[in-house]
Design a protein around this motif. Structure first.
Motif, PDB file in Angstrom:
ATOM      1  N   ALA A  51     -18.240  12.428   0.258  1.00 49.71           N
ATOM      2  CA  ALA A  51     -18.114  12.157  -1.169  1.00 49.71           C
ATOM      3  C   ALA A  51     -19.175  11.174  -1.652  1.00 49.71           C
ATOM      4  CB  ALA A  51     -16.713  11.613  -1.464  1.00 49.71           C
ATOM      5  N   GLU A  52     -19.562  10.217  -0.787  1.00 53.00           N
ATOM      6  CA  GLU A  52     -20.545   9.215  -1.191  1.00 53.00           C
ATOM      7  C   GLU A  52     -21.945   9.810  -1.381  1.00 53.00           C
ATOM      8  OE1 GLU A  52     -20.459   9.436   3.294  1.00 53.00           O
ATOM      9  OE2 GLU A  52     -18.994   9.426   1.650  1.00 53.00           O
ATOM     10  N   ASP A  53     -22.178  10.982  -0.777  1.00 61.16           N
ATOM     11  CA  ASP A  53     -23.497  11.614  -0.883  1.00 61.16           C
ATOM     12  C   ASP A  53     -23.584  12.659  -1.991  1.00 61.16           C
ATOM     13  OD1 ASP A  53     -24.525  10.184   1.343  1.00 61.16           O
ATOM     14  OD2 ASP A  53     -23.487  11.575   2.697  1.00 61.16           O
ATOM     15  N   LEU A  54     -22.451  13.002  -2.586  1.00 62.73           N
ATOM     16  CA  LEU A  54     -22.443  14.062  -3.585  1.00 62.73           C
ATOM     17  C   LEU A  54     -23.320  13.768  -4.801  1.00 62.73           C
ATOM     18  CD1 LEU A  54     -18.728  15.241  -3.559  1.00 62.73           C
ATOM     19  CD2 LEU A  54     -20.729  16.555  -2.858  1.00 62.73           C
ATOM     20  N   PRO A  55     -23.363  12.513  -5.326  1.00 63.77           N
ATOM     21  CA  PRO A  55     -24.216  12.286  -6.503  1.00 63.77           C
ATOM     22  C   PRO A  55     -25.679  12.624  -6.253  1.00 63.77           C
ATOM     23  CG  PRO A  55     -22.662  10.492  -6.244  1.00 63.77           C
ATOM     24  CD  PRO A  55     -22.550  11.327  -5.004  1.00 63.77           C
ATOM     25  N   GLY A  56     -26.149  12.405  -5.038  1.00 69.00           N
ATOM     26  CA  GLY A  56     -27.533  12.732  -4.727  1.00 69.00           C
ATOM     27  C   GLY A  56     -27.753  14.200  -4.479  1.00 69.00           C
ATOM     28  N   VAL A  57     -26.735  14.849  -3.909  1.00 65.81           N
ATOM     29  CA  VAL A  57     -26.836  16.281  -3.597  1.00 65.81           C
ATOM     30  C   VAL A  57     -26.626  17.123  -4.843  1.00 65.81           C
ATOM     31  CG1 VAL A  57     -25.723  18.173  -2.340  1.00 65.81           C
ATOM     32  CG2 VAL A  57     -26.160  16.005  -1.187  1.00 65.81           C
ATOM     33  N   ALA A  58     -25.653  16.737  -5.660  1.00 66.04           N
ATOM     34  CA  ALA A  58     -25.286  17.534  -6.833  1.00 66.04           C
ATOM     35  C   ALA A  58     -25.245  16.648  -8.072  1.00 66.04           C
ATOM     36  CB  ALA A  58     -23.930  18.203  -6.606  1.00 66.04           C
ATOM     37  N   PRO A  59     -26.410  16.195  -8.546  1.00 68.52           N
ATOM     38  CA  PRO A  59     -26.422  15.296  -9.710  1.00 68.52           C
ATOM     39  C   PRO A  59     -25.868  15.984 -10.952  1.00 68.52           C
ATOM     40  CG  PRO A  59     -28.636  16.103  -9.187  1.00 68.52           C
ATOM     41  CD  PRO A  59     -27.756  16.501  -8.047  1.00 68.52           C
ATOM     42  N   GLY A  60     -25.095  15.233 -11.702  1.00 67.20           N
ATOM     43  CA  GLY A  60     -24.531  15.754 -12.938  1.00 67.20           C
ATOM     44  C   GLY A  60     -23.250  16.540 -12.753  1.00 67.20           C
ATOM     45  N   MET A  61     -22.769  16.665 -11.505  1.00 65.47           N
ATOM     46  CA  MET A  61     -21.555  17.426 -11.264  1.00 65.47           C
ATOM     47  C   MET A  61     -20.369  16.480 -11.098  1.00 65.47           C
ATOM     48  SD  MET A  61     -22.770  20.586  -8.817  1.00 65.47           S
ATOM     49  CE  MET A  61     -21.348  21.545  -9.345  1.00 65.47           C
ATOM     50  N   LYS A  62     -19.203  16.940 -11.546  1.00 62.62           N
ATOM     51  CA  LYS A  62     -17.956  16.195 -11.412  1.00 62.62           C
ATOM     52  C   LYS A  62     -17.062  16.976 -10.467  1.00 62.62           C
ATOM     53  CE  LYS A  62     -14.175  14.265 -14.200  1.00 62.62           C
ATOM     54  NZ  LYS A  62     -13.601  14.165 -15.577  1.00 62.62           N
ATOM     55  N   LEU A  63     -16.990  16.515  -9.216  1.00 63.45           N
ATOM     56  CA  LEU A  63     -16.345  17.287  -8.167  1.00 63.45           C
ATOM     57  C   LEU A  63     -15.097  16.578  -7.645  1.00 63.45           C
ATOM     58  CD1 LEU A  63     -19.561  18.362  -6.228  1.00 63.45           C
ATOM     59  CD2 LEU A  63     -18.325  19.604  -8.007  1.00 63.45           C
ATOM     60  N   PRO A  64     -14.029  17.315  -7.389  1.00 62.30           N
ATOM     61  CA  PRO A  64     -12.774  16.719  -6.908  1.00 62.30           C
ATOM     62  C   PRO A  64     -12.955  16.022  -5.564  1.00 62.30           C
ATOM     63  CG  PRO A  64     -12.435  18.987  -7.636  1.00 62.30           C
ATOM     64  CD  PRO A  64     -13.904  18.776  -7.587  1.00 62.30           C
ATOM     65  N   ALA A  65     -12.437  14.825  -5.446  1.00 69.63           N
ATOM     66  CA  ALA A  65     -12.596  14.052  -4.218  1.00 69.63           C
ATOM     67  C   ALA A  65     -11.787  14.626  -3.072  1.00 69.63           C
ATOM     68  CB  ALA A  65     -12.192  12.594  -4.467  1.00 69.63           C
ATOM     69  N   GLU A  66     -10.711  15.379  -3.368  1.00 70.01           N
ATOM     70  CA  GLU A  66      -9.844  15.884  -2.298  1.00 70.01           C
ATOM     71  C   GLU A  66     -10.436  17.113  -1.598  1.00 70.01           C
ATOM     72  OE1 GLU A  66      -8.422  17.830  -6.142  1.00 70.01           O
ATOM     73  OE2 GLU A  66      -9.110  15.845  -5.480  1.00 70.01           O
ATOM     74  N   ARG A  67     -11.518  17.656  -2.091  1.00 72.23           N
ATOM     75  CA  ARG A  67     -12.135  18.811  -1.444  1.00 72.23           C
ATOM     76  C   ARG A  67     -13.120  18.366  -0.366  1.00 72.23           C
ATOM     77  NH1 ARG A  67     -11.553  23.727  -4.357  1.00 72.23           N
ATOM     78  NH2 ARG A  67      -9.525  23.579  -5.389  1.00 72.23           N
ATOM     79  N   ARG A  68     -13.402  19.291   0.548  1.00 70.47           N
ATOM     80  CA  ARG A  68     -14.463  19.097   1.529  1.00 70.47           C
ATOM     81  C   ARG A  68     -15.670  19.915   1.082  1.00 70.47           C
ATOM     82  NH1 ARG A  68     -13.019  18.163   6.754  1.00 70.47           N
ATOM     83  NH2 ARG A  68     -15.262  17.888   7.070  1.00 70.47           N
ATOM     84  N   TYR A  69     -16.870  19.402   1.345  1.00 70.88           N
ATOM     85  CA  TYR A  69     -18.069  20.044   0.810  1.00 70.88           C
ATOM     86  C   TYR A  69     -19.044  20.390   1.937  1.00 70.88           C
ATOM     87  CZ  TYR A  69     -16.178  18.669  -3.654  1.00 70.88           C
ATOM     88  OH  TYR A  69     -15.338  18.536  -4.733  1.00 70.88           O
ATOM     89  N   LEU A  70     -19.488  21.632   1.905  1.00 70.72           N
ATOM     90  CA  LEU A  70     -20.374  22.158   2.922  1.00 70.72           C
ATOM     91  C   LEU A  70     -21.671  22.589   2.250  1.00 70.72           C
ATOM     92  CD1 LEU A  70     -20.355  22.846   6.006  1.00 70.72           C
ATOM     93  CD2 LEU A  70     -19.641  25.150   5.349  1.00 70.72           C
ATOM     94  N   LEU A  71     -22.780  22.023   2.690  1.00 71.87           N
ATOM     95  CA  LEU A  71     -24.079  22.302   2.091  1.00 71.87           C
ATOM     96  C   LEU A  71     -24.913  23.163   3.032  1.00 71.87           C
ATOM     97  CD1 LEU A  71     -26.047  21.695  -0.289  1.00 71.87           C
ATOM     98  CD2 LEU A  71     -26.898  19.774   1.094  1.00 71.87           C
ATOM     99  N   ASP A  72     -25.385  24.287   2.509  1.00 75.47           N
ATOM    100  CA  ASP A  72     -26.210  25.206   3.286  1.00 75.47           C
ATOM    101  C   ASP A  72     -27.528  25.390   2.539  1.00 75.47           C
ATOM    102  OD1 ASP A  72     -27.410  27.395   4.549  1.00 75.47           O
ATOM    103  OD2 ASP A  72     -25.520  28.415   4.903  1.00 75.47           O
TER     104      ASP A  72
END
Length: 361
Positions: free
Chosen positions: A113-134
């Motif tokens: 979650a701490e890396d999401l702002p850099g990976v997906a700027p401008g997005m508002k993403l639920p903290a309870e989800r897990r995120y997989l980047l490919d």
């Protein structure tokens, strides 16, 4: 003779013409590829198939063949793809279920979650989800891809007939006949590549049915830097717009857009990227995916027929797997080498699982 001129039919026509075969394509529309032109174009194997490794690996192989087509066709026919990373939002239960299968996703990595702002700027993403980047995400414009393959078919001498609705297929000693709105066509063999329309009067036994997909194209103020996949997906289009899609609906052959479908898509888009609230909807699009209950296409000879085959049922991965399907079908039709196609995709297996399928193709 091929019945249907979408991306699967076009790729198969090109493959067969490349072997020296005489090929004719009969397509009911005034333009080729009724469903192909409506496709959203996310060309990445879906994680819903991770629990079925053979199918997932086949889709990955399809992606490799699609990448070859991009390298081969785009320099001459213009761009029809855009590569971007894909960020997948997973429920915790799904993330746990996939944890032991991530060897099939060699380049993907979990994002905290701490890396999401850099990976997906401008997005508002639920903290309870897990995120997989490919990093290997891909979007394909179906209409442009089809136009490029169609140009190769024309150069190879494929006979293409638009506005030619096939109303019945019959077999005779030594040949097959297609009765159409423009008269009868005769061929040694016929392959039904008509997508969601592959059953019905053409081949009533085929378990292929239409699944409606609605999508919205937005004109945003800024480019979306990645493909985001969750309940729906957000993705950059080849022309710079943002594609929001797509619903999965059992609506028969109704290709209408609905207020409810559009509302769900727009709510998803604005919730994930609040900045899209000021974007302009510039296109509404609905198409019919050719679906099967198992999610696998049907590739091979139709049971109880000797000269009629099918290549249909690709659901949402038609653009991804069209070239691979075409190569497998071509090898089977020309050299009787069907081993390139997984046995589970044989029409006889789909219709009569558990029976002795020796020689079904």
């Amino acid at each position: 003779m091929l019945v249907g001129g979408g991306i699967v039919g076009a790729c198969l026509a090109e493959e067969l013409a490349g072997t020296g075969a005489s090929v004719a394509v009969l397509d009911a529309g005034t333009e080729a590829g009724r469903a192909t032109r409506q496709a959203a174009g996310v060309a990445v194997p879906s994680l819903r198939y991770l629990g079925r490794p053979e199918l997932y690996r086949w889709l990955c192989e399809g992606r490799a063949r699609l990448d070859e087509d991009i390298r081969r066709l785009e320099p001459e026919h213009g761009p029809f793809s855009v590569a971007r990373p894909i960020l997948r939002a997973l429920r915790a239960s799904d993330a746990e279920a996939h944890a032991g299968r991530l060897d099939l996703l060699a380049d993907a990595k979990w994002v905290g979650a701490e890396d999401l702002p850099g990976v997906a700027p401008g997005m508002k993403l639920p903290a309870e989800r897990r995120y997989l980047l490919d990093p290997g995400g891909l979007m394909v414009d179906g209409a442009r891809y089809l136009a490029a393959v169609r140009a190769r078919c024309d150069a190879a001498g494929v006979s293409w007939h638009q506005d030619t609705e096939v109303r019945a297929l019959t077999e005779h000693t030594g040949y097959a006949v297609a009765a159409t709105s423009r008269g009868s066509f005769r061929a040694d063999r016929v392959v039904v590549t008509a997508g969601a329309w592959s059953g019905g009067p053409l081949a009533p036994s085929l378990p292929v049915f239409p699944q409606r997909g609605q999508l919205v194209v937005l004109k945003p103020a800024a480019e979306v830097p990645l493909i985001f996949s969750s309940a729906f997906y957000l993705a950059p289009g080849v022309d710079g717009g943002v594609i929001v899609g797509a619903t999965e609906e059992d609506a028969g052959f109704d290709e209408s857009m609905t207020a409810a479908g559009v509302a769900r898509l727009l709510m998803f888009a604005v919730s994930a990227v609040p900045g899209l609230s000021g974007a302009t909807p510039c296109e509404l699009r609905a198409g019919l995916r050719p679906a099967t209950r198992g999610g696998e296409p049907l590739l091979g000879r139709i049971p109880d027929r000797s000269r009629t085959y099918v290549a249909a049922g690709h659901a949402g991965h038609g653009l991804l797997s069209a070239r691979l399907s075409a190569r497998g079908m071509s090898a089977g039709l020309v050299r009787d080498a069907w081993e390139e196609i997984p046995e589970s995709m044989c029409p006889a297996v789909a219709l009569a699982a558990g029976n002795d399928q020796e020689g079904h193709r």
